[in-house]
Structures are given as C-alpha cells and as structure tokens.
Design an enzyme around this catalytic site. Structure first.
Site, mmCIF file in Angstrom:
data_model
loop_
_atom_site.group_PDB
_atom_site.id
_atom_site.type_symbol
_atom_site.label_atom_id
_atom_site.label_comp_id
_atom_site.label_asym_id
_atom_site.label_seq_id
_atom_site.Cartn_x
_atom_site.Cartn_y
_atom_site.Cartn_z
ATOM 1 N N SER A 158 -18.222 57.975 8.460
ATOM 2 C CA SER A 158 -18.010 59.367 7.517
ATOM 3 C C SER A 158 -18.564 59.007 6.156
ATOM 4 O O SER A 158 -19.785 58.173 6.197
ATOM 5 C CB SER A 158 -16.051 59.076 6.885
ATOM 6 N N LYS A 186 -21.797 70.618 1.459
ATOM 7 C CA LYS A 186 -20.612 69.628 2.259
ATOM 8 C C LYS A 186 -19.189 70.615 2.737
ATOM 9 O O LYS A 186 -18.622 71.424 2.331
ATOM 10 C CB LYS A 186 -19.645 68.615 1.252
ATOM 11 N N ARG A 189 -14.772 63.390 16.071
ATOM 12 C CA ARG A 189 -15.226 62.565 15.709
ATOM 13 C C ARG A 189 -14.197 61.790 15.841
ATOM 14 O O ARG A 189 -14.262 60.150 15.871
ATOM 15 C CB ARG A 189 -15.856 62.780 13.860
ATOM 16 N N LYS A 216 -17.144 65.940 -4.757
ATOM 17 C CA LYS A 216 -16.498 66.932 -4.752
ATOM 18 C C LYS A 216 -17.160 67.853 -5.615
ATOM 19 O O LYS A 216 -17.431 67.521 -6.912
ATOM 20 C CB LYS A 216 -15.161 66.751 -4.577
HETATM 21 S S1 IVH Z 1 -23.210 63.088 6.881
HETATM 22 C C1 IVH Z 1 -23.302 59.238 8.047
HETATM 23 N N1 IVH Z 1 -23.755 66.061 6.005
HETATM 24 O O1 IVH Z 1 -17.974 65.392 5.579
HETATM 25 C C2 IVH Z 1 -22.886 60.768 7.373
HETATM 26 N N2 IVH Z 1 -21.331 65.386 6.599
HETATM 27 O O2 IVH Z 1 -17.012 62.188 5.143
HETATM 28 C C3 IVH Z 1 -22.311 61.392 7.811
HETATM 29 N N3 IVH Z 1 -19.321 66.463 5.976
HETATM 30 O O3 IVH Z 1 -16.956 64.109 9.261
HETATM 31 C C4 IVH Z 1 -21.928 62.865 7.974
HETATM 32 N N4 IVH Z 1 -20.985 68.273 4.984
HETATM 33 O O4 IVH Z 1 -17.403 66.807 9.328
HETATM 34 C C5 IVH Z 1 -22.459 64.786 6.326
HETATM 35 N N5 IVH Z 1 -23.297 68.045 4.852
HETATM 36 C C6 IVH Z 1 -23.063 66.699 5.085
HETATM 37 C C7 IVH Z 1 -21.473 67.405 5.004
HETATM 38 C C8 IVH Z 1 -20.721 66.373 6.296
HETATM 39 C C9 IVH Z 1 -20.163 68.325 6.109
HETATM 40 C C10 IVH Z 1 -18.718 66.054 6.874
HETATM 41 C C11 IVH Z 1 -18.826 65.405 7.880
HETATM 42 C C12 IVH Z 1 -18.295 64.504 8.075
HETATM 43 C C13 IVH Z 1 -17.474 64.296 6.492
HETATM 44 C C14 IVH Z 1 -17.909 63.375 5.785
#
Ligand code: IVH
Length: 692
Positions: free
Chosen positions: A88, A127, A148, A335
């Site tokens: 995460s 995000k 996940r 955020k």
């Molecule tokens: S990268 C090592 N990129 O956010 C990082 N996550 O809290 C792995 N998410 O479970 C995730 N947009 O569902 C990444 N551009 C983005 C994202 C993203 C949404 C979500 C994803 C993940 C959560 C992490």
C-alpha cells in the site's frame, strides 16, 4: 474465404488472423478510444469467430476475444498468494502544498542529498478511486487476475476481470514470459449514473434483491467480487495500469526498466491503458504544481480520484530506498479534500418547482465536501427518501462529486438517536395548501395549485425573465420573492404594470436599481416569438421546440389555435408534447395571461408559416464544438437554423454533421467514433453558401 473450408477443416491461419484483427480493433476501441472500423464491422468479424468456435469448440483458447464473457457462477473465490506482495502507499493527509514538501524532504534525507543537490525526479499520477488488481500474463496471455486482499493473499477474480474490455487478454509485441501488471479497476461516473438508473428501474418494477450503489468505488468492487460473471459483465468497468508485480526474466538480476515512467510507456505498448494524466515532476515545487493543476481538473475527469500518487522515477533509487513494513519509502499518496463527509440532518424541506413538482430536500449542518460547503442535499422524491430512510437528526453520508448536485448517500442507522418519524410526503402543497397528488406511474408528487401557488408563480416569473427567454436583466430570485411575498404583484402581466414607485419602495432597493428594472422590463417587451413561447413555461416545450413551433406556424395565434394533430406536424413535436401545448392553451387563464402580456406591449415579429422542407438544410442535425476561427458558436447556430437545420448539444447517431473548431473535445471524438462527417468553418461556410 472465411470460416471452415469445404471439407469441414478450419483454416488455422485465417482463424489466427481473425483473432489478431479482433484484438487489434478491441485495443483501438477500448484502450486508445480511437476505433478504426464501425461497430457493425467489428460485430460481423466477432460473429464469424463465434461461428467457427461453435463448430469447433476444441479450438477455443482462453485468450480468444470471444472468451470475455462466459463461465459459470462460482460458489466462492479461490485464494491467490501473490508472489510479490501488493503494497500500500503511505498517505499524506495534509491536502495543502506542505504534503508534497514533506515527502520531498523525506526522500532527500533518505538519499542523503545535499541541500544544493538538483531536484529529485518524480512521476506524478492520479490516485484512482477503485480497487487494485494484479493481472498475471504467461507468454503474453492473461492467465489470472486477483484482488489485493491483505497484500499477501487475494482472491481469484479472473472470470470477472476478463469482461473488462480495457484489459488485454493477449499482449502486443514480445512481453517477458512471465509478467504481472498492477493497476486500478474503477467505474466511470457516467457508467455509474447509468448503472444506478437501471437499478432504480429494476427496483421500481418490483425486482427483488436489487439495490442502487453508494458510489463508483463500491459499484466497481461489487462487480469485481460478483460470483456470476454474466452479472459482472453488465457492470461497466474501466482500468488503468500503474505498476508491475512479478516479472521474469529480471535482466541480469537488475531492474528491467531504468525508470518508472519508461515502464509505463512500455505497458502502453503492450496494450494496457495508462492514464494520459501521468506526468514527470522535478522536486517539490513541480509536485505541488501538478497537485494543483489536477485538482482543478478533478471535477471534469469523468471518474473519481482521491489524490495524487508521487513516485520516485528512478528504479535504482527506489531500490536504494526500500520499504517500511508494507509501504515503499519512494511513494506517497497526497490526498484531495474528500468528496464524501458525515453530517447531520437538521430538517427535511419540500421545494416546489415551476411545474408544481415537490422535491424533498435535506437541510444539513454545513459541511465541506468536494470543495464547497454544502447545506442542502436533494432526496429526489418520496420513494428515494423512504428507501434511504432519512430522518431528522440522522447522521448521514453526503457526497458531492464533479459538478453533480450534493446527495445524501446513506444513513448511519446505528447512530440514530432521535425518535423522528419516517419521512412522508405531505398531501398538501406546503406553499399554497392545494392538494398534492402523485399520478399513477409517476415518481413525483405535484401541487395542483397551478398559478394559484405562490411558489409556482415565482418560478414561472423567473423562467419567463431568464436570459434565454424574454430576458429581464436584474430580475433575480430575491426580488421576485419580495414582489410575490409582499403581494406587490400576483401574476406575470403584473410585472409589466410595475412602476418606478412601487419598485423603489421595496427593501434595499436604491432608486438607481429600481430605474434599471423599469428599463429592463421596457427593453424585454421587444422580443421574438420563440423566446416568448419558451418563456411561457409550457411543459415539454424547451428552446428548440419553441423555435420549431415559431418557424412552422409563423404566428402565435396559429399555435394557440392548432389542433394536436396539426401540432404533431412540427419537427420534434410528438403526441405528448402536442397534448401538453393543447392543454396549456385550453386553460382560459393561460390565454388570459398571453392576452394581458400583449396588452402590456410585448411584441415580436410575426411571419408567414414556413414550409420547413423548403429550407436547404431541413432535416439535418448539426453539433458545433470547439472555437471556430472567425464565427462565434451562436452565429454559426443562427446561420444553420436560418437554413433549416437543427442544432443539437450532443452527438448521436442522428447527428448529420459536426462542426469542429480549435480545442474540440469529446464531441469530436464521439463523431469520429460514430463515423459522422466533420466540417471546419470553411466547410460550414461552403455548405451554407451552396445551400443558400
Ligand atoms: S501504486 C507501491 N499508483 O492506492 C505502491 N496505487 O494505498 C503500490 N492506487 O491499493 C500502488 N492509484 O489501489 C499506485 N496511481 C496509483 C494508484 C494507486 C490508486 C491505489 C491502489 C493501492 C492503493 C495504495
């Protein structure tokens, strides 16, 4: 020749070519949003493949384009252990610029950078507000899709994920033999709205076990975890790729890619949708600029995002920084203010609209959601209010996303403290006391008071005075409230009998403002027949219909006297609209209002009835989009309408031409998708001249 050969054998080369063609076009359509063949052509090829596979089931492969929908309902999902854990991201809850500063400072410290060392290069991404999915490809073919879960173990949702058109079943080029791609499954706002609309219809028709969805994220999560893939296939989902899981070979044990950005570009080449909003940013200041820029676009993206993810771009630096527990040190989620908030219901008011429609509105303790302070949220109608069971005193979730009006999403039932009764629609209009009735098959209650009802009169006057109708500049809601509430005027014609003196004696009305209103009223008397007709507020008669009516009949009296049958001869006027126009003019008091307005001096040019067919562009529908070099959109619209064309606001199969100028957006895309002829200003002028 297509399909099986004469001896019943299948031409394997043809089969492979057919599948490759379908893959290619599906990618153009779903991922690139740029279809190269008409839908019907795609369908034809698809059916051909289905026919071959039906005759030879042994030739069906899991990556065949026909295999997106299929499979039987499951009893449950199998567990999938992730070979590379799904991490995460640390969340920066500080939505201000300091959120980016804090992250950049931490990164520089971790990397032991000197204060004068150059800025760190980051990738900034939206995000996405959906759910993370791991897609596993072996030799370029999708073999498994998993949620996940807790990061170590997720659920096998392959059947459902296959139904998502944007997820490739087979990859382009020569991807690594084992490849896991990670990304977000989400639901677009328009798809979400349409889905809930369908759900509401089902509920209204008495379907058991159906419900509406609280927000796009829940709808997406529900669809992915749906045991029956046929149902999942009806829930429109989308996908963006943003990372990798397991991959083999790992290029001499080192990273396959030098940068995160390069990896995303390669994912795109393999066939994955990667957001066009992804950007590179040098140092904190550019991260902040990105965060601000995307924040401004947030309402018009067409899908929910809840922040920006910053990632150190260099894979070597990412490795150097490593992880703390489940979170990489090289990434952070910065955020935006939430689009859903908790608040309490202070009361439930009933609003009365221009046509008497009664709308329950929750009065809320002020709460900051989606960038604005919200104090009201619509409850739509009685059924919706009762279904959500909103009561005074309740704690509720309020949502405001995009420029959509704020909504009460749901009640936190366990927080209910008061003993307020369930909501019930009043049986009389709260403004005028007339009976409120709900017609069979309608969702809304209506006040039967008509123009006896003060609320309806206020709305009717505001409708008449608006810019698109006769336009009385400066006559706003507050002034109309005063005029009606203090009984200075009662009817629409009374407005034109207002003198300077009666206006100037109103509260907070300076002499100058009173004179401005008098002048504006005087000016509004010179109008046009379409504006006047539209201003009358006849149900179902919008601006376009008013124009058609005026063009067809030429004179107001022609319309007043027309039978329903004659009215339906007008382009765009069907039986319901015709009946509504007839009903309006059959009411003596409506005819009286028209007469009095004429007596007050309202005039407009009248003409002879026009045979619409005589006009060169009659029957053609145009959509104008973008900025034309020398003409305003209104000018183009007037010229087209004068030539008999209709000008519509959105592109559909019925559109004949799209006139596109600079920075034309989604309407142009849609036109291209539907194969509609596109004109620039020169082309438009040629058509207008040629047709003159
Ligand atoms: S990268 C090592 N990129 O956010 C990082 N996550 O809290 C792995 N998410 O479970 C995730 N947009 O569902 C990444 N551009 C983005 C994202 C993203 C949404 C979500 C994803 C993940 C959560 C992490």
């Amino acid at each position: 020749m297509a399909g099986p050969t004469a001896d019943g054998k299948v031409d394997m080369e043809h089969l492979a070519a057919l599948r490759a063609t379908l893959h290619q076009h599906a990618h153009q359509y779903y991922v690139l949003d740029a279809p190269q063949i008409p839908d019907a052509e795609y369908d034809k090829l698809f059916r051909e493949l289905q026919a071959i596979e039906a005759a030879h089931p042994e030739l069906i492969s899991s990556d065949s384009p026909t295999q997106r929908v299929g499979g039987k309902p499951l009893d449950g999902f199998a567990s999938v252990r992730h070979t590379v854990p799904m991490l995460s991201i640390r969340t920066e809850t500080d939505t201000e610029a300091s959120g980016a500063h804090n992250f950049d400072a931490r990164v520089r410290k971790e990397l032991a950078l000197a204060p004068d060392a150059p800025p760190v290069e980051y990738v900034a991404e939206p995000k996405f507000d959906g759910l993370a999915i791991n897609l596993r490809y072996e030799h370029g073919v999708l073999v498994q899709a998993a949620t996940r879960g807790d990061g170590e173990t997720g659920e096998d949702v392959t059947q459902n994920i296959r139904t998502i058109g944007q997820i490739p079943l087979k990859l382009n080029d020569a991807p690594p033999p084992l490849l896991e791609v990670r990304g977000e499954v989400y639901m677009r706002l328009d798809d979400f709205a349409a889905l809930n609309e369908r759900q509401r219809d089902k509920i209204a028709q008495g379907a058991k076990g159906e419900k509406t969805f609280v927000n796009p994220r829940n709808a997406a999560a529900g669809a992915v975890r749906q045991l029956d893939p046929a149902i999942a296939a009806q829930r429109p989902l989308s996908f963006f790729a943003y990372g990798l899981g397991d991959i083999t070979p790992k290029a001499n044990g080192g990273p396959v890619f030098k940068t995160h950005f390069e990896m995303l570009q390669t994912l795109k080449e393999w066939g994955f949708p990667v957001s066009a909003l992804v950007g590179i940013a040098g140092g904190a200041s550019e991260l902040i600029a990105y965060h601000e820029r995307l924040g401004k676009q947030r309402d018009s993206l067409g899908f929910d995002i809840d922040g920006v993810v910053y990632k150190v771009n260099s894979i070597a630096l990412q490795r150097q920084m490593g992880f703390v527990t489940r979170e990489p040190r090289w990434a952070v989620a910065h955020k935006y203010p939430a689009q859903e908030q908790l608040t309490t219901v202070l009361g439930i008011d009933i609003q009365v609209g221009r046509t008497g429609k009664l709308t329950p509105v929750a009065k809320l303790a002020p709460v900051f959601v989606g960038g604005v302070t919200v104090t009201n949220a619509t409850l739509h109608n009685e059924d919706e209010a009762r279904r959500k069971d909103v009561r005074v005193g309740d704690t509720v979730i309020v949502r405001r996303a995009g420029d959509v009006i704020p909504e009460v999403v749901s009640v936190l039932a366990d927080k209910r403290v008061g003993s307020a009764a369930a909501f019930a629609m009043p049986r009389v209009c709260p403004v005028c006391g007339s009976a409120a009735v709900r017609e069979e098959g309608e969702a809304d209650y209506r006040c039967t008071g008509g123009l006896f009802c003060g609320a309806q009169r206020k709305q009717a006057i505001l409708h008449f005075a608006q810019r698109r109708a006769v336009e009385v500049e400066g006559l706003g809601e507050k002034l109309v409230d005063q005029l009606i509430d203090n009984k200075v005027i009662k009817t629409l014609p009374d407005l034109y009998r207002l003198g300077f003196a009666s206006l100037a004696q109103l509260d907070r009305m300076a002499d100058k403002s009173a004179q401005n209103i008098v002048d504006a009223l005087q000016k509004s008397k010179q109008t046009t027949l379409p504006r006047f007709l539209f201003g009358l507020g006849i149900r179902h008669v919008g601006e376009a219909t008013a124009k058609e009516l005026a063009r067809h009949f030429g004179k107001l009296d022609g319309i007043i006297q027309a039978s329903e049958e004659q009215l339906t001869e007008v382009a765009d006027v069907g039986p319901i609209v015709a009946q509504s126009i007839r009903t309006f003019f059959d009411q003596p008091h409506n005819r009286e209002v028209v007469e009095q307005l004429r007596a007050c001096g309202l005039t407009w040019p009248e003409g002879e009835p026009t045979a619409v067919a005589a006009k060169p562009l009659a029957g053609k529908t145009f959509v104008i989009t973008g900025t034309l070099p020398t003409m305003s959109r209104d000018e183009a619209k007037d010229l087209l309408e004068a030539a008999g064309a209709k000008v519509a606001g959105s592109v559909s199969k019925k559109t004949s031409y799209v006139v596109a100028g600079a920075e034309a957006g989604s309407k142009l895309d849609k036109a291209q998708e539907l194969g509609i002829s596109i004109l620039d200003e020169v082309g438009l002028r040629e058509m207008l001249n040629g047709s003159a």
